[in-house]
Design a protein around this motif. Structure first.
Motif, PDB file in Angstrom:
ATOM      1  N   SER A  31       0.830  -1.212   0.000  1.00 56.20           N
ATOM      2  CA  SER A  31       0.000   0.000   0.000  1.00 56.20           C
ATOM      3  C   SER A  31       0.861   1.258   0.000  1.00 56.20           C
ATOM      4  CB  SER A  31      -0.946   0.004   1.199  1.00 56.20           C
ATOM      5  OG  SER A  31      -0.212  -0.050   2.412  1.00 56.20           O
ATOM      6  N   ALA A  32       1.956   1.244   0.761  1.00 54.82           N
ATOM      7  CA  ALA A  32       2.852   2.400   0.804  1.00 54.82           C
ATOM      8  C   ALA A  32       3.578   2.568  -0.526  1.00 54.82           C
ATOM      9  CB  ALA A  32       3.852   2.246   1.943  1.00 54.82           C
ATOM     10  N   TRP A  33       3.966   1.449  -1.145  1.00 56.94           N
ATOM     11  CA  TRP A  33       4.640   1.506  -2.442  1.00 56.94           C
ATOM     12  C   TRP A  33       3.715   2.121  -3.485  1.00 56.94           C
ATOM     13  CZ3 TRP A  33       4.056  -0.085  -7.431  1.00 56.94           C
ATOM     14  CH2 TRP A  33       5.204  -0.121  -8.229  1.00 56.94           C
ATOM     15  N   ARG A  34       2.462   1.682  -3.505  1.00 59.69           N
ATOM     16  CA  ARG A  34       1.516   2.217  -4.494  1.00 59.69           C
ATOM     17  C   ARG A  34       1.263   3.697  -4.253  1.00 59.69           C
ATOM     18  NH1 ARG A  34      -4.120  -0.734  -5.837  1.00 59.69           N
ATOM     19  NH2 ARG A  34      -4.444  -0.489  -3.590  1.00 59.69           N
ATOM     20  N   GLN A  35       1.179   4.096  -3.001  1.00 58.10           N
ATOM     21  CA  GLN A  35       0.976   5.510  -2.696  1.00 58.10           C
ATOM     22  C   GLN A  35       2.157   6.345  -3.181  1.00 58.10           C
ATOM     23  OE1 GLN A  35       1.295   7.288   1.432  1.00 58.10           O
ATOM     24  NE2 GLN A  35      -0.927   7.410   1.146  1.00 58.10           N
ATOM     25  N   ARG A  36       3.380   5.854  -2.953  1.00 56.16           N
ATOM     26  CA  ARG A  36       4.555   6.599  -3.416  1.00 56.16           C
ATOM     27  C   ARG A  36       4.583   6.662  -4.937  1.00 56.16           C
ATOM     28  NH1 ARG A  36      10.525   5.313  -1.142  1.00 56.16           N
ATOM     29  NH2 ARG A  36       9.447   5.961   0.763  1.00 56.16           N
TER      30      ARG A  36
END
Length: 243
Positions: free
Chosen positions: A181-186
């Protein structure tokens, strides 16, 4: 490098290290393992022989300095970002204009040493978008890179990767150092930075990278970059006049 047009460079490598700085605009650097976005006032260190591609987003102006291999060994074998001080930027722009075999002089050598000392003193940031190397996970990463607004959930991407959700979560975290989820947000925010640098409207950017409202997009954008979308767009274009 002083230019106001878009710039692209296919996969290549240099025998020397490179410090690449941006005055205005945004430049993306992609290696096999990660993606880096260089914004106004930032500089990226690229080690010798590191294969990479480059692409600017909108008009760009900046500078580039090559570092011999002996000096390069004093720096990390991995890329990193720094935020240039006014002194470093002034030194770099002077060196990029003057440094050549024909014009090198004792005064220029002293300037280069001063630049080097200043560069070594700057805090280094490893902010990038790491890419997985596992082919199944890379398939997911590449699909989202092509369409950051893809709203499929984590379990859907696990199916895309032919993995159980548990395995997908674990392996993605190990390979990228980030939860999915953090990777997609970045990824979404990096893509938004590129679009804003090209002058696209904030509302359309928000929708195109997967946010349902400009307000939600702006809140996440400010949290990650420290700027509102409008302020970031202005920052990228602030030096267009008189360059």
């Amino acid at each position: 490098m002083q230019q106001k047009t878009r710039r692209t460079a296919d996969l290549h490598a240099h025998s020397r290290g490179q410090i690449f700085g941006i005055g205005h605009g945004v430049m993306g650097m992609r290696t096999e393992e990660a993606y880096w976005l260089i914004g106004p006032g930032q500089a990226l260190w690229l080690p010798p022989y590191l294969c990479h591609t480059a692409r600017s987003h909108g008009a760009v102006r900046g500078w580039s300095l090559f570092i011999d291999q002996a000096r390069s060994t004093m720096l990390s074998a991995q890329p990193f970002l720094v935020r240039g001080t006014p002194l470093l930027i002034a030194q770099a722009e002077r060196l990029s204009h003057c440094a050549s075999d024909q014009s090198w002089s004792d005064s220029l050598a002293r300037l280069a040493e001063s630049f080097w000392d200043e560069f070594l003193s700057l805090p280094r940031a490893s902010v990038s978008l790491p890419f997985p190397t596992d082919g199944r996970l890379r398939r997911v990463a590449d699909a989202l890179s092509e369409n950051p607004a893809d709203a499929r959930e984590q379990q859907d991407w696990a199916i895309e990767a032919s993995m159980s959700v548990r395995s997908f979560v674990r392996h993605f975290g190990v390979e990228t150092g980030m939860p999915f989820s953090a990777w997609r947000q970045r990824l979404r925010i990096l893509n938004a930075q590129e679009r804003l640098a090209r002058g696209e409207a904030v509302t359309s950017v928000a929708l195109d990278v997967g946010y349902e409202s400009p307000g939600a997009f702006a809140a996440v954008f400010r949290k990650i970059t420290g700027h509102s979308p409008a302020a970031y767009m202005k920052l990228c274009r602030s030096n267009d006049k008189g360059s």
